[in-house]
Write a protein that holds these residues in place. Structure first.
Motif, PDB file in Angstrom:
ATOM      1  N   ASP A  47       0.776  -1.324  -0.040  1.00  0.00           N
ATOM      2  CA  ASP A  47       0.042  -0.142   0.210  1.00  0.00           C
ATOM      3  C   ASP A  47       0.786   1.206  -0.010  1.00  0.00           C
ATOM      4  O   ASP A  47       0.340   2.401  -0.003  1.00  0.00           O
ATOM      5  CB  ASP A  47      -0.865  -0.026   1.047  1.00  0.00           C
ATOM      6  CG  ASP A  47      -0.255  -0.050   2.718  1.00  0.00           C
ATOM      7  OD1 ASP A  47       0.860  -0.084   2.344  1.00  0.00           O
ATOM      8  OD2 ASP A  47      -0.939   0.307   3.562  1.00  0.00           O
ATOM      9  N   THR A  67      -2.095   3.878  -0.367  1.00  0.00           N
ATOM     10  CA  THR A  67      -3.715   3.289  -0.780  1.00  0.00           C
ATOM     11  C   THR A  67      -4.164   2.895   0.386  1.00  0.00           C
ATOM     12  O   THR A  67      -3.426   2.336   1.356  1.00  0.00           O
ATOM     13  CB  THR A  67      -3.467   2.420  -2.044  1.00  0.00           C
ATOM     14  OG1 THR A  67      -2.778   1.208  -1.492  1.00  0.00           O
ATOM     15  CG2 THR A  67      -2.863   2.901  -3.322  1.00  0.00           C
ATOM     16  N   MET A  78      -6.409   6.015  -3.535  1.00  0.00           N
ATOM     17  CA  MET A  78      -4.887   6.656  -3.562  1.00  0.00           C
ATOM     18  C   MET A  78      -4.741   8.131  -2.969  1.00  0.00           C
ATOM     19  O   MET A  78      -5.699   8.899  -3.229  1.00  0.00           O
ATOM     20  CB  MET A  78      -4.500   6.690  -4.915  1.00  0.00           C
ATOM     21  CG  MET A  78      -2.842   6.614  -5.027  1.00  0.00           C
ATOM     22  SD  MET A  78      -2.289   6.573  -6.670  1.00  0.00           S
ATOM     23  CE  MET A  78      -1.943   4.770  -6.756  1.00  0.00           C
ATOM     24  N   ALA A 106      -2.564   4.314 -10.444  1.00  0.00           N
ATOM     25  CA  ALA A 106      -3.696   4.435  -9.659  1.00  0.00           C
ATOM     26  C   ALA A 106      -4.845   3.234 -10.761  1.00  0.00           C
ATOM     27  O   ALA A 106      -5.725   2.631 -10.296  1.00  0.00           O
ATOM     28  CB  ALA A 106      -4.297   5.786  -9.806  1.00  0.00           C
ATOM     29  N   CYS A 111      -7.797   1.939  -8.539  1.00  0.00           N
ATOM     30  CA  CYS A 111      -8.192   3.018  -7.606  1.00  0.00           C
ATOM     31  C   CYS A 111      -9.603   3.599  -8.152  1.00  0.00           C
ATOM     32  O   CYS A 111      -9.816   4.032  -9.263  1.00  0.00           O
ATOM     33  CB  CYS A 111      -7.410   3.918  -7.365  1.00  0.00           C
ATOM     34  SG  CYS A 111      -5.455   3.236  -6.360  1.00  0.00           S
TER      35      CYS A 111
END
Length: 152
Positions: A47, A67, A78, A106, A111
């Motif tokens: 992450d 994230t 994100m 992303a 995301c």
């Protein structure tokens, strides 16, 4: 321009860049060595993501991203924690390349949203992110979003 993902082997470089960033803007800061020790651990986590612009051994700038899970999207959110380009190299498109690299990562991670915090008085930085499609209002709204912070 090459944008690469930093590994724990780049922790000292990332630590120095983040320290330089904080010093430039007179922000309280841990030492570069303290940052390096922390990034040695952080860069192993899925992450946590640091993108390096240019030569990874001596990058021109970096973007630090995190994230987190969210019930609002099938993928994570994100957060752009930091974006820094060395002062002598600014206005050459390096920041834009880092943002494009961030957007690419992303999308790869599916995301749903990217958050970027900018000080209200930092007009140039606000314009930079707005130029890249970021906004400080919700779609269809006219009131600004605000970030509230409480250090612990």
């Amino acid at each position: 321009m090459t944008i690469t993902r930093a590994t724990p082997a780049h922790a000292a470089t990332v630590g120095r860049l983040l320290h330089d960033f904080n010093v430039e803007f007179d922000s309280p800061t841990p030492t570069a060595e303290e940052f390096a020790a922390r990034f040695t651990r952080l860069l192993e986590w899925e992450d946590q993501l640091v993108l390096l612009a240019g030569d990874p051994a001596d990058p021109e700038g970096f973007a630090y991203l995190t994230t987190r899970s969210s019930p609002y999207y099938d993928g994570p959110l994100m957060q752009l924690e930091e974006l820094y380009v060395r002062p002598r190299l600014r206005d050459r498109g390096i920041g834009t390349e880092l943002v494009l690299g961030m957007l690419r990562r992303a999308r790869e991670r599916h995301c749903g949203e990217i958050h970027v915090n900018v000080d209200e008085v930092d007009v140039d930085t606000r314009r930079f992110y707005e130029r890249h499609g970021f906004t400080n209002t919700e779609p269809g709204e006219d009131s600004r979003m605000l970030l509230y912070l409480r250090e612990l």
